[in-house]
Write a protein that holds these residues in place. Structure first.
Motif, PDB file in Angstrom:
ATOM      1  N   LEU A 138       8.038  70.564  42.596  1.00 28.10           N
ATOM      2  CA  LEU A 138       8.253  69.504  41.793  1.00 28.10           C
ATOM      3  C   LEU A 138       8.592  68.132  42.436  1.00 28.10           C
ATOM      4  CD1 LEU A 138      10.585  71.496  39.178  1.00 28.10           C
ATOM      5  CD2 LEU A 138       8.241  70.869  39.001  1.00 28.10           C
ATOM      6  N   PHE A 139       9.196  68.140  43.442  1.00 27.29           N
ATOM      7  CA  PHE A 139       9.403  66.920  44.143  1.00 27.29           C
ATOM      8  C   PHE A 139       8.252  66.232  44.726  1.00 27.29           C
ATOM      9  CE2 PHE A 139      10.984  64.455  48.034  1.00 27.29           C
ATOM     10  CZ  PHE A 139      11.643  63.438  47.481  1.00 27.29           C
ATOM     11  N   ILE A 140       7.467  66.885  45.059  1.00 28.16           N
ATOM     12  CA  ILE A 140       6.160  66.609  45.805  1.00 28.16           C
ATOM     13  C   ILE A 140       5.253  66.260  44.692  1.00 28.16           C
ATOM     14  CG2 ILE A 140       4.094  67.477  46.834  1.00 28.16           C
ATOM     15  CD1 ILE A 140       5.766  69.144  49.005  1.00 28.16           C
ATOM     16  N   THR A 141       4.997  66.940  43.655  1.00 25.83           N
ATOM     17  CA  THR A 141       4.196  66.579  42.437  1.00 25.83           C
ATOM     18  C   THR A 141       4.781  65.069  41.806  1.00 25.83           C
ATOM     19  OG1 THR A 141       3.704  68.689  41.813  1.00 25.83           O
ATOM     20  CG2 THR A 141       3.589  67.134  40.173  1.00 25.83           C
ATOM     21  N   GLY A 142       6.041  64.817  41.877  1.00 27.70           N
ATOM     22  CA  GLY A 142       6.713  63.599  41.438  1.00 27.70           C
ATOM     23  C   GLY A 142       6.092  62.650  42.393  1.00 27.70           C
ATOM     24  N   LEU A 143       6.194  62.872  43.869  1.00 29.61           N
ATOM     25  CA  LEU A 143       6.015  61.721  44.881  1.00 29.61           C
ATOM     26  C   LEU A 143       4.120  61.325  44.488  1.00 29.61           C
ATOM     27  CD1 LEU A 143       7.594  63.178  47.779  1.00 29.61           C
ATOM     28  CD2 LEU A 143       8.573  61.117  46.736  1.00 29.61           C
ATOM     29  N   VAL A 144       3.560  62.353  44.391  1.00 31.81           N
ATOM     30  CA  VAL A 144       2.175  62.205  44.283  1.00 31.81           C
ATOM     31  C   VAL A 144       1.743  61.313  42.999  1.00 31.81           C
ATOM     32  CG1 VAL A 144       0.029  63.622  43.843  1.00 31.81           C
ATOM     33  CG2 VAL A 144       1.160  64.172  45.574  1.00 31.81           C
ATOM     34  N   ASN A 145       2.688  61.606  41.952  1.00 37.56           N
ATOM     35  CA  ASN A 145       2.546  61.058  40.491  1.00 37.56           C
ATOM     36  C   ASN A 145       2.770  59.495  40.781  1.00 37.56           C
ATOM     37  OD1 ASN A 145       1.345  63.255  39.504  1.00 37.56           O
ATOM     38  ND2 ASN A 145       3.416  63.820  38.525  1.00 37.56           N
ATOM     39  N   TYR A 191       7.009  44.411  31.716  1.00 36.52           N
ATOM     40  CA  TYR A 191       8.409  44.792  31.344  1.00 36.52           C
ATOM     41  C   TYR A 191       8.393  46.522  31.163  1.00 36.52           C
ATOM     42  CZ  TYR A 191      13.052  44.544  29.592  1.00 36.52           C
ATOM     43  OH  TYR A 191      14.693  45.104  29.252  1.00 36.52           O
ATOM     44  N   ALA A 192       7.580  46.818  30.413  1.00 41.80           N
ATOM     45  CA  ALA A 192       7.447  48.339  30.100  1.00 41.80           C
ATOM     46  C   ALA A 192       7.252  48.976  31.026  1.00 41.80           C
ATOM     47  CB  ALA A 192       6.580  48.576  29.005  1.00 41.80           C
ATOM     48  N   PHE A 193       6.180  48.572  32.021  1.00 43.71           N
ATOM     49  CA  PHE A 193       5.856  49.372  33.121  1.00 43.71           C
ATOM     50  C   PHE A 193       6.903  49.328  34.059  1.00 43.71           C
ATOM     51  CE2 PHE A 193       3.012  50.380  36.855  1.00 43.71           C
ATOM     52  CZ  PHE A 193       2.257  51.409  36.123  1.00 43.71           C
ATOM     53  N   GLU A 194       7.456  48.432  34.433  1.00 42.92           N
ATOM     54  CA  GLU A 194       8.575  48.310  35.395  1.00 42.92           C
ATOM     55  C   GLU A 194       9.684  49.469  35.176  1.00 42.92           C
ATOM     56  OE1 GLU A 194       8.477  46.958  38.297  1.00 42.92           O
ATOM     57  OE2 GLU A 194       6.658  46.094  37.851  1.00 42.92           O
ATOM     58  N   HIS A 195      10.026  49.408  33.660  1.00 40.04           N
ATOM     59  CA  HIS A 195      10.771  50.464  33.224  1.00 40.04           C
ATOM     60  C   HIS A 195      10.262  51.942  33.431  1.00 40.04           C
ATOM     61  CE1 HIS A 195      13.113  47.202  31.891  1.00 40.04           C
ATOM     62  NE2 HIS A 195      14.102  47.628  31.972  1.00 40.04           N
ATOM     63  N   PHE A 196       9.097  52.105  33.298  1.00 43.31           N
ATOM     64  CA  PHE A 196       8.317  53.610  33.617  1.00 43.31           C
ATOM     65  C   PHE A 196       8.831  53.716  35.044  1.00 43.31           C
ATOM     66  CE2 PHE A 196       4.895  56.195  34.743  1.00 43.31           C
ATOM     67  CZ  PHE A 196       4.936  57.046  33.618  1.00 43.31           C
ATOM     68  N   GLU A 197       8.403  52.931  35.990  1.00 46.43           N
ATOM     69  CA  GLU A 197       8.586  53.195  37.399  1.00 46.43           C
ATOM     70  C   GLU A 197      10.309  53.387  37.733  1.00 46.43           C
ATOM     71  OE1 GLU A 197       5.223  50.780  39.480  1.00 46.43           O
ATOM     72  OE2 GLU A 197       6.475  49.334  38.307  1.00 46.43           O
ATOM     73  N   ILE A 198      10.853  52.558  37.209  1.00 40.10           N
ATOM     74  CA  ILE A 198      12.224  52.940  37.394  1.00 40.10           C
ATOM     75  C   ILE A 198      12.532  54.229  36.880  1.00 40.10           C
ATOM     76  CG2 ILE A 198      14.678  52.347  36.251  1.00 40.10           C
ATOM     77  CD1 ILE A 198      13.742  49.124  36.130  1.00 40.10           C
ATOM     78  N   ALA A 199      12.226  54.593  35.896  1.00 44.65           N
ATOM     79  CA  ALA A 199      12.730  56.053  35.530  1.00 44.65           C
ATOM     80  C   ALA A 199      11.969  57.171  36.357  1.00 44.65           C
ATOM     81  CB  ALA A 199      12.025  56.507  34.039  1.00 44.65           C
ATOM     82  N   ALA A 200      10.819  56.741  36.984  1.00 46.03           N
ATOM     83  CA  ALA A 200      10.138  57.723  37.958  1.00 46.03           C
ATOM     84  C   ALA A 200      10.911  58.008  39.074  1.00 46.03           C
ATOM     85  CB  ALA A 200       8.664  57.285  38.192  1.00 46.03           C
ATOM     86  N   TYR A 201      11.467  56.648  39.730  1.00 44.05           N
ATOM     87  CA  TYR A 201      12.181  56.775  41.065  1.00 44.05           C
ATOM     88  C   TYR A 201      13.586  57.408  40.776  1.00 44.05           C
ATOM     89  CZ  TYR A 201       8.726  54.332  43.553  1.00 44.05           C
ATOM     90  OH  TYR A 201       7.612  53.812  44.166  1.00 44.05           O
ATOM     91  N   LYS A 202      14.303  57.240  39.548  1.00 43.68           N
ATOM     92  CA  LYS A 202      15.404  57.890  39.181  1.00 43.68           C
ATOM     93  C   LYS A 202      15.303  59.255  39.121  1.00 43.68           C
ATOM     94  CE  LYS A 202      17.919  53.986  36.952  1.00 43.68           C
ATOM     95  NZ  LYS A 202      18.879  53.700  35.775  1.00 43.68           N
ATOM     96  N   SER A 203      14.234  59.784  38.629  1.00 43.63           N
ATOM     97  CA  SER A 203      13.922  61.263  38.372  1.00 43.63           C
ATOM     98  C   SER A 203      13.582  61.823  39.888  1.00 43.63           C
ATOM     99  CB  SER A 203      12.752  61.564  37.421  1.00 43.63           C
ATOM    100  OG  SER A 203      12.405  62.964  37.394  1.00 43.63           O
ATOM    101  N   LEU A 204      12.861  60.990  40.761  1.00 45.10           N
ATOM    102  CA  LEU A 204      12.441  61.409  42.154  1.00 45.10           C
ATOM    103  C   LEU A 204      14.126  61.654  43.071  1.00 45.10           C
ATOM    104  CD1 LEU A 204       9.500  59.608  43.045  1.00 45.10           C
ATOM    105  CD2 LEU A 204       9.525  61.951  42.842  1.00 45.10           C
ATOM    106  N   LEU A 205      15.021  60.619  42.746  1.00 46.03           N
ATOM    107  CA  LEU A 205      16.127  60.757  43.448  1.00 46.03           C
ATOM    108  C   LEU A 205      17.166  62.156  42.996  1.00 46.03           C
ATOM    109  CD1 LEU A 205      16.903  56.979  43.498  1.00 46.03           C
ATOM    110  CD2 LEU A 205      16.914  58.165  45.388  1.00 46.03           C
ATOM    111  N   VAL A 206      16.868  62.241  41.663  1.00 49.20           N
ATOM    112  CA  VAL A 206      17.533  63.503  41.221  1.00 49.20           C
ATOM    113  C   VAL A 206      17.026  64.591  42.056  1.00 49.20           C
ATOM    114  CG1 VAL A 206      17.927  65.077  39.234  1.00 49.20           C
ATOM    115  CG2 VAL A 206      18.411  62.636  39.036  1.00 49.20           C
ATOM    116  N   MET A 207      15.641  64.778  42.285  1.00 48.96           N
ATOM    117  CA  MET A 207      15.050  65.964  42.890  1.00 48.96           C
ATOM    118  C   MET A 207      15.361  65.873  44.190  1.00 48.96           C
ATOM    119  SD  MET A 207      11.575  66.593  40.824  1.00 48.96           S
ATOM    120  CE  MET A 207      11.075  64.984  40.402  1.00 48.96           C
ATOM    121  N   ALA A 208      15.262  64.612  44.788  1.00 46.60           N
ATOM    122  CA  ALA A 208      15.783  64.703  46.095  1.00 46.60           C
ATOM    123  C   ALA A 208      17.125  65.094  46.603  1.00 46.60           C
ATOM    124  CB  ALA A 208      15.632  63.263  46.669  1.00 46.60           C
TER     125      ALA A 208
END
Length: 173
Positions: A10-17, A105-122
């Motif tokens: 899941l982490f690798i998939t998230g990184l690729v995404n 603005y919306a896109f930045e928040h999408f990226e923020i959510a993605a990195y927060k999710s990756l940090l949880v998986m890490a």
């Protein structure tokens, strides 16, 4: 709790995404910055964030390499194409700068959510070697979102003033 192997997958998939999303961000910002005429501070901040985004892509590639994998060319290409189409669509609007501000603005928040999710998986997967790089990228995305938030009144007011004066609202062609 899922197994370590599941978390790794899941982490690798998230990184690729995330890599594909960062490529998409470049395909959105690059044409925007080339077209901005009356908003030099927006152009300057976008140029700086393009450099940050290139750094984020490099960090994601390093993390992926540590897992002996790489990004997905198909995902990168697909999201880059959709980002380019969004930029083209906004460029036809008289209020391009305002629409781009909303979208960014919306896109930045999408990226923020993605990195927060990756940090949880890490954290859950024990992939602590990736944490510093992911936190750095998260901080850059949060700073960009905050800058857009703070600059939106200025952009909106300048747009309204140019409109009222009958000035050129379109970005450079």
């Amino acid at each position: 709790m899922p197994s370590h192997d599941v978390l790794r997958e899941l982490f690798i998939t998230g990184l690729v995404n995330a890599h594909a999303v960062e490529k998409q961000a470049l395909s959105i910002m690059t044409p925007q910055v080339a077209r901005i005429e009356h908003y030099p501070e927006v152009a300057d901040r976008l140029r700086a964030h393009i450099e940050e985004t290139n750094g984020q892509i490099a960090r994601l590639e390093e993390i992926l390499a540590s897992f002996e994998t790489s990004s997905s060319t198909i995902k990168d290409l697909g999201l880059s194409m959709s980002g380019s189409m969004a930029a083209i669509t906004h460029s036809m609007a008289g209020d391009e700068i305002v629409k781009n501000s909303f979208a960014n603005y919306a896109f930045e928040h999408f990226e923020i959510a993605a990195y927060k999710s990756l940090l949880v998986m890490a954290d859950d997967g024990g992939f602590s070697t990736a944490t510093a790089a992911l936190k750095q990228s998260l901080g850059e995305e949060e700073a960009m979102a905050a800058w857009i938030d703070e600059s939106l009144p200025m952009v909106t007011r300048r747009y309204a003033t140019l409109y009222a004066e009958g000035g050129s609202l379109k970005a450079k062609v």
